[in-house]
Design a protein around this motif. Structure first.
Motif, PDB file in Angstrom:
ATOM      1  N   SER A 233       0.833  -1.202   0.000  1.00  0.00           N
ATOM      2  CA  SER A 233       0.000   0.000   0.000  1.00  0.00           C
ATOM      3  C   SER A 233       0.868   1.253   0.000  1.00  0.00           C
ATOM      4  O   SER A 233       0.561   2.228  -0.666  1.00  0.00           O
ATOM      5  N   ASP A 234       1.979   1.222   0.742  1.00  0.00           N
ATOM      6  CA  ASP A 234       2.848   2.397   0.820  1.00  0.00           C
ATOM      7  C   ASP A 234       4.142   2.260   0.023  1.00  0.00           C
ATOM      8  O   ASP A 234       4.957   3.190   0.000  1.00  0.00           O
ATOM      9  N   GLY A 235       4.355   1.106  -0.604  1.00  0.00           N
ATOM     10  CA  GLY A 235       5.564   0.929  -1.412  1.00  0.00           C
ATOM     11  C   GLY A 235       6.826   0.813  -0.582  1.00  0.00           C
ATOM     12  O   GLY A 235       7.858   1.400  -0.900  1.00  0.00           O
ATOM     13  N   ILE A 236       6.728   0.058   0.519  1.00  0.00           N
ATOM     14  CA  ILE A 236       7.875  -0.065   1.439  1.00  0.00           C
ATOM     15  C   ILE A 236       8.207  -1.535   1.674  1.00  0.00           C
ATOM     16  O   ILE A 236       7.309  -2.381   1.756  1.00  0.00           O
ATOM     17  N   VAL A 237       9.519  -1.818   1.791  1.00  0.00           N
ATOM     18  CA  VAL A 237       9.950  -3.171   2.153  1.00  0.00           C
ATOM     19  C   VAL A 237      10.782  -3.061   3.427  1.00  0.00           C
ATOM     20  O   VAL A 237      11.730  -2.274   3.480  1.00  0.00           O
ATOM     21  N   ILE A 238      10.425  -3.822   4.455  1.00  0.00           N
ATOM     22  CA  ILE A 238      11.193  -3.788   5.718  1.00  0.00           C
ATOM     23  C   ILE A 238      11.976  -5.081   5.814  1.00  0.00           C
ATOM     24  O   ILE A 238      11.390  -6.174   5.788  1.00  0.00           O
TER      25      ILE A 238
ATOM     26  N   ALA B 100      -6.211  -4.073   9.369  1.00  0.00           N
ATOM     27  CA  ALA B 100      -7.003  -2.881   9.015  1.00  0.00           C
ATOM     28  C   ALA B 100      -7.337  -2.908   7.515  1.00  0.00           C
ATOM     29  O   ALA B 100      -8.445  -2.558   7.105  1.00  0.00           O
ATOM     30  N   PHE B 101      -6.371  -3.340   6.721  1.00  0.00           N
ATOM     31  CA  PHE B 101      -6.581  -3.424   5.272  1.00  0.00           C
ATOM     32  C   PHE B 101      -7.700  -4.426   4.953  1.00  0.00           C
ATOM     33  O   PHE B 101      -8.592  -4.159   4.162  1.00  0.00           O
ATOM     34  N   ILE B 102      -7.647  -5.548   5.673  1.00  0.00           N
ATOM     35  CA  ILE B 102      -8.673  -6.582   5.452  1.00  0.00           C
ATOM     36  C   ILE B 102     -10.051  -6.049   5.888  1.00  0.00           C
ATOM     37  O   ILE B 102     -11.054  -6.267   5.225  1.00  0.00           O
ATOM     38  N   GLN B 103     -10.061  -5.268   6.984  1.00  0.00           N
ATOM     39  CA  GLN B 103     -11.309  -4.673   7.492  1.00  0.00           C
ATOM     40  C   GLN B 103     -11.926  -3.708   6.468  1.00  0.00           C
ATOM     41  O   GLN B 103     -13.128  -3.747   6.200  1.00  0.00           O
ATOM     42  N   GLU B 104     -11.045  -2.886   5.851  1.00  0.00           N
ATOM     43  CA  GLU B 104     -11.509  -1.925   4.843  1.00  0.00           C
ATOM     44  C   GLU B 104     -12.161  -2.675   3.679  1.00  0.00           C
ATOM     45  O   GLU B 104     -13.212  -2.291   3.184  1.00  0.00           O
ATOM     46  N   ARG B 105     -11.491  -3.765   3.293  1.00  0.00           N
ATOM     47  CA  ARG B 105     -12.059  -4.602   2.215  1.00  0.00           C
ATOM     48  C   ARG B 105     -13.455  -5.093   2.605  1.00  0.00           C
ATOM     49  O   ARG B 105     -14.359  -5.127   1.786  1.00  0.00           O
ATOM     50  N   ARG B 106     -13.597  -5.448   3.897  1.00  0.00           N
ATOM     51  CA  ARG B 106     -14.878  -5.979   4.376  1.00  0.00           C
ATOM     52  C   ARG B 106     -15.978  -4.928   4.260  1.00  0.00           C
ATOM     53  O   ARG B 106     -17.103  -5.209   3.895  1.00  0.00           O
TER      54      ARG B 106
ATOM     55  N   SER C 131      10.197  -7.434  16.546  1.00  0.00           N
ATOM     56  CA  SER C 131       8.865  -7.885  16.965  1.00  0.00           C
ATOM     57  C   SER C 131       7.841  -6.748  16.946  1.00  0.00           C
ATOM     58  O   SER C 131       6.675  -6.942  16.641  1.00  0.00           O
ATOM     59  N   ASN C 132       8.309  -5.495  17.235  1.00  0.00           N
ATOM     60  CA  ASN C 132       7.382  -4.358  17.198  1.00  0.00           C
ATOM     61  C   ASN C 132       6.867  -4.114  15.781  1.00  0.00           C
ATOM     62  O   ASN C 132       5.696  -3.821  15.565  1.00  0.00           O
ATOM     63  N   GLN C 133       7.810  -4.207  14.827  1.00  0.00           N
ATOM     64  CA  GLN C 133       7.402  -3.974  13.430  1.00  0.00           C
ATOM     65  C   GLN C 133       6.444  -5.060  12.946  1.00  0.00           C
ATOM     66  O   GLN C 133       5.480  -4.782  12.251  1.00  0.00           O
ATOM     67  N   ILE C 134       6.712  -6.303  13.375  1.00  0.00           N
ATOM     68  CA  ILE C 134       5.815  -7.397  12.979  1.00  0.00           C
ATOM     69  C   ILE C 134       4.413  -7.106  13.526  1.00  0.00           C
ATOM     70  O   ILE C 134       3.420  -7.244  12.842  1.00  0.00           O
ATOM     71  N   LYS C 135       4.368  -6.624  14.798  1.00  0.00           N
ATOM     72  CA  LYS C 135       3.094  -6.304  15.432  1.00  0.00           C
ATOM     73  C   LYS C 135       2.392  -5.187  14.654  1.00  0.00           C
ATOM     74  O   LYS C 135       1.218  -5.266  14.313  1.00  0.00           O
ATOM     75  N   GLU C 136       3.178  -4.132  14.357  1.00  0.00           N
ATOM     76  CA  GLU C 136       2.627  -2.963  13.659  1.00  0.00           C
ATOM     77  C   GLU C 136       2.044  -3.370  12.300  1.00  0.00           C
ATOM     78  O   GLU C 136       0.931  -2.983  11.927  1.00  0.00           O
ATOM     79  N   TYR C 137       2.796  -4.194  11.570  1.00  0.00           N
ATOM     80  CA  TYR C 137       2.348  -4.544  10.219  1.00  0.00           C
ATOM     81  C   TYR C 137       1.245  -5.599  10.217  1.00  0.00           C
ATOM     82  O   TYR C 137       0.433  -5.637   9.318  1.00  0.00           O
ATOM     83  N   THR C 138       1.219  -6.423  11.257  1.00  0.00           N
ATOM     84  CA  THR C 138       0.109  -7.367  11.356  1.00  0.00           C
ATOM     85  C   THR C 138      -1.176  -6.567  11.569  1.00  0.00           C
ATOM     86  O   THR C 138      -2.205  -6.836  10.960  1.00  0.00           O
TER      87      THR C 138
END
Ligand code: PEP
Ligand code: MG
Length: 566
Positions: A220-225, A242-248, A230-237
């Motif tokens: 969505s933002d064109g970024i690769v980490i 949220a992305f899946i929710q928007e789709r819903r 573990s914080n980043q994994i949490k943030e991106y999960t």
């Protein structure tokens, strides 16, 4: 963190698999021990035969006997006593196995390529495949199969070519990262169709990212980490959820008509590449198919699909659509879409070269077979024909002449087809856009291909990241052409659709409503979002926005103004 172009929305967290293209270059040597060189060559041939038998068995199970037999034919070709004994003679004379194989294969390729009939010509492509496979074995190169990638894989490549993408198993690939390619490259289009998050144009991705390394792909933002903590994994999960929710939330637009706020109705179609995608188009609530890119039927195989095979594919799509519109685009190869078995010559400037309708009109046997297959399928649904890359009225007339010939043939053979089948033109070259008034008198409908139209108008390759700043359908020149195409179509009472990626761009929607577009054709995952975006605009608000936009002078001004409006 690496930055690139956001090409397919969503978040993927997984392990890297780098797809490297290996060079088949070697230094030719004179060999003294010819006996051991002969046995090295024979072992390579044996290994090739083993691999081919294995692949043929797998294809027999997944696709069918006919396709498997094509591969098994490769074993017969290399085992041909004349070919083998000539290669062995060269090796016995002191030539290394690589050179001997290449010299003899090239001789056969030249000979077969010069033949008049398609079948012999295809043999040239077979020999090319065989040469590449045995050279890879001799040079110790491991060929990687994308279809074998395990669950949780992020594919990393310089570029994902359409034939590479054809091997993707959707369930196993969680992300795609490439070094080249823009938002409308075929890698991007395929990634979106497969709903796989993708970031393209990431500089040096193939060098930086290592096999097995864990990464996050934010499409969505064109970024690769790389190596997320573990914080980043949490943030991106959380972001992924949220992305899946928007789709819903978009689900409330399912089953609804596509209407503007002021009540004008539009057709909202999907772009597909394979007959099975028609199922996805229906599941996504598409109202038909506005673009069937038939070249995908021709890829990932070693010979041209026959008329019957094509007929079955088109009929399958027509039956899935149950009477809904199915616009089938005739073969669009060339440019970035190569079909190795056609043995197309490398061109200095392939995008300006021998592609699409140009190739088909010169290869009338292949073209006629496709037209006959489409006509036969037209007895099973609302099927339409569309010609790609048209630049002149002559091309449309020549294409339509072949359609008429095919109709007469089918009639004589007592085969059913739709007598009134519509023949449309894809408006994707600047020439077509400028002579839209003339083309509108020849065509039953237009479909605007903004991916190519933008490229040709801006003289800018859609896959080249150095010039991607120019590549935008919001450029004043491209917008003027789009407006002209729609105006000419409306004046001549033919429907005008858009099947390029711009059709799904929320910034573009008010402009298209104002210009008078009647049909939007987008990737399946975009259907509900486009329906929602169309529903936000009244015709008069869209007109006011379009008037302002058409008076602006630069893409930046247009982009900023439209962003402020949506
Ligand atoms: C286009 O050019 O806009 C288009 C839809 O065709 P393709 O992307 O297949 O070239
Ligand atoms: Mg195109």
């Amino acid at each position: 963190m690496l930055k690139g172009t956001a090409a397919s929305e969503g978040i993927g967290i997984g392990k890297v698999l780098v797809i490297e293209e290996h060079s088949l270059e070697y230094t030719p040597k004179t060999v003294v021990d010819t006996e051991s060189e002969l046995s090295r060559f024979e072992q390579a041939v044996e290994k090739f035969c083993e691999n081919t038998t294995e692949q043929a068995e797998a294809i027999r199970k997944s696709t069918g006997d006919k396709e498997a037999q094509i591969l098994e034919g490769h074993i017969q070709i290399i085992k041909d006593p004349y070919l083998m004994s000539e290669i062995e003679k060269l090796i016995s004379g002191g030539m290394c196995a690589e050179s001997a194989l290449e010299q003899m294969c090239d001789l056969f390729i030249t000979m077969f390529s010069a033949a008049d009939d398609e079948l012999t010509k295809q043999r040239a492509a077979d020999v090319k495949d065989i040469k590449t496979a045995i050279l890879s074995i001799l040079l110790g190169i491991q060929e990687l199969k994308i279809s074998d990638a395990p669950k949780g894989t992020v594919l990393v490549a310089d570029e994902l070519t359409p034939s590479m993408t054809a091997g993707i198993v959707k369930e196993n690939i969680v992300g795609i990262v490439t070094q080249t390619g823009g938002k409308t490259s075929h890698s991007a289009i395929l990634a979106r169709a497969l709903e796989i998050p993708a970031v393209l144009s990431v500089e040096n991705a193939v060098e930086i990212l290592k096999n097995g390394q864990e990464i996050v792909v934010d499409g969505s933002d064109g970024i690769v980490i790389t190596n997320p903590d573990s914080n980043q994994i949490k943030e991106y999960t959380a972001k992924s959820e949220a992305f899946i929710q928007e789709r819903r939330e978009l689900e409330k637009y399912r089953g609804q008509k596509t209407v503007s706020k002021s009540g004008e109705e539009y057709e909202l179609f999907c772009n597909i590449g394979k007959p099975e995608d028609a199922v996805k188009a229906m599941e996504a609530d598409g109202e038909g198919v506005g673009l069937f890119r038939t070249e995908f039927l021709f890829m990932d195989r070693s010979s041209i699909p026959t008329e019957d095979e094509q007929f079955e594919a088109y009929k399958k799509a027509a039956l899935i659509l149950k009477g809904k519109s199915l616009i089938i685009r005739t073969l669009d190869i060339g440019g970035d879409k190569d079909l190795p078995y056609l043995g197309l010559e490398k061109e200095e400037n392939p995008f300006m070269g021998f592609r699409a309708i140009r190739y088909c009109l010169k290869n009338s046997e292949l073209f006629k077979a496709q037209i006959r297959a489409i006509l036969r399928a037209s007895a099973f649904g609302d099927v339409k024909i569309m010609f790609p890359l048209v630049t002149t009225v002559d091309e449309v007339r020549a294409g339509k002449k072949i359609v008429e010939e095919a109709k007469l043939e089918l009639k004589a053979e007592n085969i059913a087809y739709d007598e009134n089948i519509k023949v449309g033109v894809m408006m994707e070259t600047s020439s077509a856009a400028v002579i839209a008034d003339l083309l509108a008198k020849e065509a039953d409908f237009f479909s605007i291909g903004t991916n190519d139209l933008t490229g040709y108008t801006m003289a800018c390759d859609r896959g080249n990241s150095d010039v991607s700043y120019l590549y935008s359908a919001l450029q004043p020149s491209v917008l003027r052409l789009i407006k002209n195409i729609i105006k000419c179509g409306n004046e001549n009472n033919i429907p005008v659709g858009m099947c390029g990626e711009a059709a799904a761009n929320p910034q573009m929607i008010p402009l298209l409503i104002s210009f008078g577009l009647t049909e939007f054709s987008v990737s399946a995952p975009s259907v509900l979002k486009v329906r929602k975006n169309i529903s936000k605009w009244t015709k008069s608000d869209a007109d006011a926005v379009a008037e302002k936009v058409m008076a602006l002078s630069t893409e930046k001004e247009i982009d900023e103004f439209l962003k402020s409006m949506i």
